[in-house]
Write a protein that holds these residues in place. Structure first.
Motif: not given
Length: 397
Positions: A261, A282, A284-285, A304, A306
């Motif tokens: 997470e 990674v 962020p959205p 998130q 992963v």
């Protein structure tokens, strides 16, 4: 008698007794000579010797004698008061000898010698003050190191199921502590970690970093939800920070096998290295504000999830790494460097990365830089499985 028998002669018994006496004395003399040589103002004495040699060769008298003051003046920058006084005394004696030899008038020679004495005394005082400042600086450095160890606690090589390595460099080498922060702790909800960067430098940044780490260590152990951990940090910073202060950070957790997470609060995206190959950022959205600024925007950080399998690695870092520039103003290519130096030992990987980073900037960073790398080894590699969640929680207590 046994010594005489060992050496096989009637005249030998006195030699061991003599050696027992002379060897410690010789050793003491050698230590004294070594200490004297270590404290000898070599360069100031060399300058005085050069002035004397020039005077002897040229016979210029008053032209060169005032330059003898350079000896004690230089000694004040490298030696203690005793060394300065020794060089000054040497300069006065040699100045008087050369002045008498060259036939310098008495009143002129007295003026030169008075100037040498004055420079020597002033240099001795300056040397004493410099030594006192160095002692104060050493005490401050000791306090800074203690504060750093209390703030950024050493991270063991293994935490739970992970291999871990950390590298931290403060931009102010004299302070040895900065505004970057990191922590990695086992909790009842799995291993949790944070890497962040406080806006600004100096003591205010250190105080903010201490605040963030303190809240994180408490919340990470108490809150089952990672977003709740971030929320507690946000509320604490909102109460204690000024309107222009903030902290960028990435908070991550490993609640269950195979899942990682990540909550990104305005920080550089972590890098995941797959065991199968490849480095993935990674992202962020959606953009999220740094910690301490959520009240100024309607956006909130998202959680998130992963995939994180055996053999995968996660690198968290601060902008002191990615914004490090070389002489051509080129940024350090962290992703390429990670791919070049990747190994199954996080400590070796970060050591190579850190060395390459320092080489990239020419030996000195202009901003604090932190690197934290974790790796999930596979059981097939022969590693010892990490403690269970209850065991980790008991250790954390």
């Amino acid at each position: 008698m046994s010594q005489a028998r060992d050496h096989g002669g009637a005249h030998w018994p006195m030699r061991p007794f003599k050696n027992r006496v002379t060897r410690p004395r010789a050793s003491a003399r050698r230590r004294a000579v070594a200490q004297l040589a270590a404290g000898t103002p070599v360069l100031p004495v060399l300058i005085v010797s050069v002035v004397v040699l020039v005077d002897l060769v040229g016979g210029a008298g008053m032209i060169w004698l005032p330059l003898l003051a350079a000896g004690p003046a230089l000694a004040a920058t490298t030696n203690g008061p005793r060394g300065v006084l020794c060089v000054g005394l040497l300069a006065v004696v040699l100045g008087a000898t050369l002045g008498t030899r060259d036939g310098v008038p008495g009143h002129e020679l007295a003026a030169v010698l008075s100037a040498l004495v004055t420079v020597t005394l002033a240099s001795g005082l300056a040397s004493a003050l410099r030594g006192r400042r160095e002692q104060v600086l050493a005490a401050v450095r000791s306090v800074a190191e203690t504060a750093q160890h209390a703030l950024l606690r050493p991270v063991p090589a293994t935490v739970g199921p992970f291999q871990v390595a950390v590298r931290y460099s403060a931009a102010a080498a004299e302070a040895r502590i900065g505004g970057d922060l990191y922590a990695l702790i086992p909790t009842p909800y799995g291993v949790r970690l944070i890497v962040g960067d406080v806006r600004g430098k100096g003591l205010p940044a250190v105080g903010t970093a201490a605040l963030v780490l303190g809240v994180f260590r408490e919340a990470a152990y108490d809150e089952p939800d990672l977003l709740a951990v971030v929320g507690r940090i946000e509320r604490s910073l909102a109460r204690n920070l000024g309107p222009d202060d903030f902290v960028t950070a990435v908070v991550a957790g490993y609640p269950r096998a195979g899942q990682l997470e990540v909550v990104n609060c305005g920080h550089a995206p972590p890098l995941v290295v797959r065991a199968s190959g490849g480095v993935v950022a990674v992202e962020p959205p959606q953009p999220a504000p740094p910690l301490g600024l959520r009240a100024l925007t309607s956006q909130s950080p998202g959680l998130q999830v992963v995939r994180f399998a055996d053999g995968d690695q996660l690198l968290l870092y601060t902008d002191g790494v990615t914004e490090a520039r070389d002489r051509d103003r080129e940024f350090y290519p962290l992703r390429d460097g990670l791919a070049r130096h990747l190994s199954d030992e996080p400590a070796r990987t970060l050591t190579a990365l850190h060395d390459e980073l320092l080489a990239h900037v020419g030996g000195r960073l202009h901003d604090d830089a932190a690197l934290l790398l974790i790796r999930k080894p596979a059981l097939a590699e022969g590693t010892v499985p990490g403690p269970t969640v209850p065991e980790m929680a008991a250790d954390a207590r």
